[in-house]
Write an enzyme that holds these catalytic residues in place. Structure first.
Site, PDB file in Angstrom:
ATOM      1  NE  ARG A 194      37.550  69.142 -14.663  1.00  0.00           N
ATOM      2  CZ  ARG A 194      37.566  70.325 -14.062  1.00  0.00           C
ATOM      3  NH1 ARG A 194      38.718  70.978 -13.927  1.00  0.00           N
ATOM      4  NH2 ARG A 194      36.458  70.847 -13.597  1.00  0.00           N
TER       5      ARG A 194
ATOM      6  CG  ASP B 159      46.137  66.984 -15.707  1.00  0.00           C
ATOM      7  OD1 ASP B 159      45.052  67.513 -15.417  1.00  0.00           O
ATOM      8  OD2 ASP B 159      46.968  66.592 -14.858  1.00  0.00           O
TER       9      ASP B 159
ATOM     10  NE  ARG C 137      51.265  65.522 -14.436  1.00  0.00           N
ATOM     11  CZ  ARG C 137      51.011  66.607 -15.196  1.00  0.00           C
ATOM     12  NH1 ARG C 137      49.792  66.828 -15.659  1.00  0.00           N
ATOM     13  NH2 ARG C 137      51.989  67.437 -15.470  1.00  0.00           N
TER      14      ARG C 137
END
Lengths: 248, 248
Positions: free
Chosen positions: A52, A54, A199
């Site tokens: 995935r 974000d 992140r």
């Protein structure tokens, strides 16, 4: 006969709720692609991404695969997708792969790129693609801190999913820094990354760069296996999935 | 006392109807800046640009000036503007200039940059900033054609304003080509440019690059002083006002 197709995708994540299809499929990358393939095939087609991304995260080479049975050449399928995909999503490559190929399960290595603007100027052309930190960073301190992260570790401190039941062990192979004037580019390469891991690593490295944390503290944070020890989650707009590698 | 301020601006022209204020001021760069200065000054303030940029054209260093009487430092005025301007317009410099300074009348030289993508790929990150020509160009032929344009000439063939009553003579000082992979960058420097001139020069050079016209034909077109002899008007999204120079 169903054939297995691999696609390599470039997208500007600014307008999307991320890769993964959700209740409202209209604003996800996966949803956009599946919608077009369904129109082409006349039945629902599931697209498997390498992972995935974000909401707001971009991709230079996201990889995905799907099974399809249509009388079109590879080039024709690619052109069909590009014709109907919005202008901020592009299929840059499409090829047939062996039946057993799975873009997530077979991924060997991924590289994420994070872009930071350290000058205090208002961003115009960079506004959707750089984190506008706006102050100088001690890049040497960040480099020293990053060395503690290299190798196989439990990265639980850098995972936003508190209910994560699977292993939080990952192998970070390289963290590379590149400076161009006031722009800082950091590349993270590893066998895989946890939810928000890049992140949070980036946010923690930035706190080292602004001398709120020492480089040595990175090792303490890593060993703590506690999300609250790490730094903030750096914003999505600076992050690009740059490369996904598979065994030849 | 009224003081004369010069500002240097960067903007992404994608969302705007160009520089110049029109009936609906809401979608022009000049209108946006004047709206904020009016709020600051409590009265209408006129902003003089170095020249208009068309709808969709970008700027890396548009220059403008205005007269204002407020008890704020230069830095405070700059920050006030940047705070209220939308994220796609930025004041990168502000300074006081002599009373008689006028950003258009005193401009000595301007440079426009035109960006072309020659690869046949779907543009994602470049989509708002490159003309997606999508086919190879004969850059050497374009360079030879561009040599006819250098110097003082009547550029009537390259002006979209048929009712132009003022002189159409301009001095084009340099046309520089730069190639980076499949991306082509062309810089036009001159004492000034007519309406749509850079985009028509660019469209004509592209037709030379695709061998629809010979390099020598450029001279014939120039001498014809007839817009219909020149090539198409290259699209706005590839064009940037890069620099405006003044006497020191």
């Amino acid at each position: 006969m169903l054939k297995n197709y691999r696609i390599v995708l470039e997208y500007d994540g600014s307008r999307y709720d991320g890769w993964q299809k959700q209740g409202n499929t209209d604003r996800t990358i996966q949803g956009k692609i599946e919608g077009i393939l369904e129109r082409l095939a006349g039945e629902p087609i599931e697209v498997h991404g390498s992972g995935r991304t974000d909401a707001g995260v971009h991709a230079l080479a996201q990889t995905a695969n799907f099974h399809l049975n249509v009388k079109l050449s590879d080039l024709e399928i690619k052109e069909y997708l590009n014709q109907y995909l919005p202008e901020d999503i592009s299929v840059i490559r499409l090829d047939k792969v062996p039946e057993r190929f799975h873009s997530r399960l077979n991924a060997e290595e991924k590289t994420y790129l994070y872009q930071i603007e350290t000058a205090g100027k208002k961003k115009v052309f960079e506004r959707k693609y750089f984190y506008g930190f706006g102050r100088p960073l001690d890049v040497n301190a960040m480099k020293r801190a990053s060395e503690y992260l290299i190798g196989e570790h439990d990265f639980k401190s850098f995972c936003s999913n508190k209910k994560m039941k699977k292993t939080t062990v990952r192998n970070v192979k390289r963290i590379e820094f590149q400076e161009k004037g006031s722009q800082l580019f950091i590349r993270f390469t590893g066998n895989g990354f946890l939810h928000h891991m890049v992140r949070i690593l980036m946010g923690t490295l930035i706190e080292v760069g602004e001398r709120k944390k020492s480089p040595e503290q990175m090792n303490v944070i890593l060993k703590a296996m506690n999300r609250s020890e790490a730094g903030f989650t750096a914003p999505a707009e600076g992050l690009f999935l740059e490369k996904v590698s598979y065994k030849a």
